[in-house]
Design an enzyme around this catalytic site. Structure first.
Site, PDB file in Angstrom:
ATOM      1  N   SER A  65       0.670   6.775  -1.976  1.00  0.00           N
ATOM      2  CA  SER A  65       0.827   6.713  -0.259  1.00  0.00           C
ATOM      3  C   SER A  65       2.286   7.450   0.057  1.00  0.00           C
ATOM      4  O   SER A  65       2.250   7.294   1.097  1.00  0.00           O
ATOM      5  CB  SER A  65       1.374   5.036  -0.584  1.00  0.00           C
ATOM      6  OG  SER A  65       2.596   4.908  -1.348  1.00  0.00           O
TER       7      SER A  65
ATOM      8  N   LYS B 161       8.847   3.541   1.416  1.00  0.00           N
ATOM      9  CA  LYS B 161       8.391   4.616   2.497  1.00  0.00           C
ATOM     10  C   LYS B 161       9.824   5.002   3.080  1.00  0.00           C
ATOM     11  O   LYS B 161      10.551   5.446   2.389  1.00  0.00           O
ATOM     12  CB  LYS B 161       7.770   3.187   2.939  1.00  0.00           C
ATOM     13  CG  LYS B 161       6.984   2.074   1.816  1.00  0.00           C
ATOM     14  CD  LYS B 161       5.399   2.990   2.201  1.00  0.00           C
ATOM     15  CE  LYS B 161       5.169   1.641   1.547  1.00  0.00           C
ATOM     16  NZ  LYS B 161       3.416   2.596   1.282  1.00  0.00           N
TER      17      LYS B 161
END
Length: 260
Positions: free
Chosen positions: A43, A107
């Site tokens: 990701s 993230k």
């Protein structure tokens, strides 16, 4: 007259006390100062690849329930010596929602309190303006990846000149999202691999974060890649040498600064 040797039971108690103190020291170090982190998903490509090992610092944003090395505490409001992340920081966080199991996610922070964040045609918009982006030369997929992979590297430069590379694999359902205003005490986070990241764009029902993330859920800031092992590494340490990716060692994860 010599003293009698300590009993076996006493020796075991001394050893167990030493091990307990060692474990407590490691727990305190990982909770208050820094801890290692292992990348298991795609990701955050191209910034991070599966097999990267990182150092995550605990102090930049203060300490909260998410700072504990073992996630045994329930979500609690507030942070000790709390500070907000900066746009562009790579952070680890504990996602909310049932079935998450206290796992850490990683993230990038793109929106701060008061910002309005939106995706339009795969492009990031902040406060009604598109973030500067440009396609750059380079391979978007790791060299050892066997399945077909067509991805373009797109460099984003946030207000203030902080920049980083993202991946664009083509059209996806997260390319267009409604505008979201980030509330006080929250941040909006995205994965750099935009088309395969479950982040603030993605509803909880679809495995995402369901919107902005409370700053209390952030457990630290990613600082540097210490070393990286490719897909050929297994449980046997003898396989690790051949799987080392020396070109990824000691890469800083602090975003670069470009002219706006």
């Amino acid at each position: 007259m010599t003293n009698p040797p300590p009993s076996t039971r006493r020796r075991w108690l001394v050893e167990l006390r030493g091990l307990a103190l060692l474990a407590l020291g490691v727990f305190a170090l990982h909770s208050l100062v820094a801890r290692p982190f292992h990348i298991l998903s795609m990701s955050m490509m191209p910034t991070l690849q599966v097999g990267d090992r990182l150092i995550v610092s605990r102090w930049p944003y203060g300490w909260s329930y998410a700072s504990a090395a073992l996630h045994l505490l329930p979500p609690l409001p507030g942070r000790l010596f709390g500070r907000m992340p900066a746009r562009g920081d790579v952070v680890i966080l504990i996602p909310s929602g049932a079935g998450r199991g206290g796992e850490d996610w990683i993230k990038r922070v793109v929106g701060l309190p008061g910002d309005t964040v939106q995706m339009i045609a795969g492009r990031l918009w902040l406060n009604g303006r598109p973030v500067r982006s440009e396609r750059v030369r380079g391979r978007g997929c790791p060299a050892e990846q066997r399945e077909p992979c067509a991805a373009s590297i797109v460099r984003e430069t946030l207000p203030g000149g902080v920049g980083y590379d993202t991946l664009d694999r083509g059209p996806s359902f997260t390319d267009d999202t409604p505008p979201v205003r980030v509330p006080t005490g929250n941040v909006f986070v995205l994965g750099d691999n935009r088309d395969v990241s479950a982040d603030s764009r993605v509803p909880l029902a679809f495995g995402g974060l369901g919107g902005p993330v409370p700053v209390e859920a952030i457990g630290g800031r990613a600082e540097v890649v210490t070393f990286s092992l490719g897909g050929s590494a297994g449980w046997n340490p003898l396989t690790w040498w051949g799987a080392l990716r020396p070109e990824r060692a000691w890469r800083s994860l602090r975003p670069a600064r470009y002219s706006e």
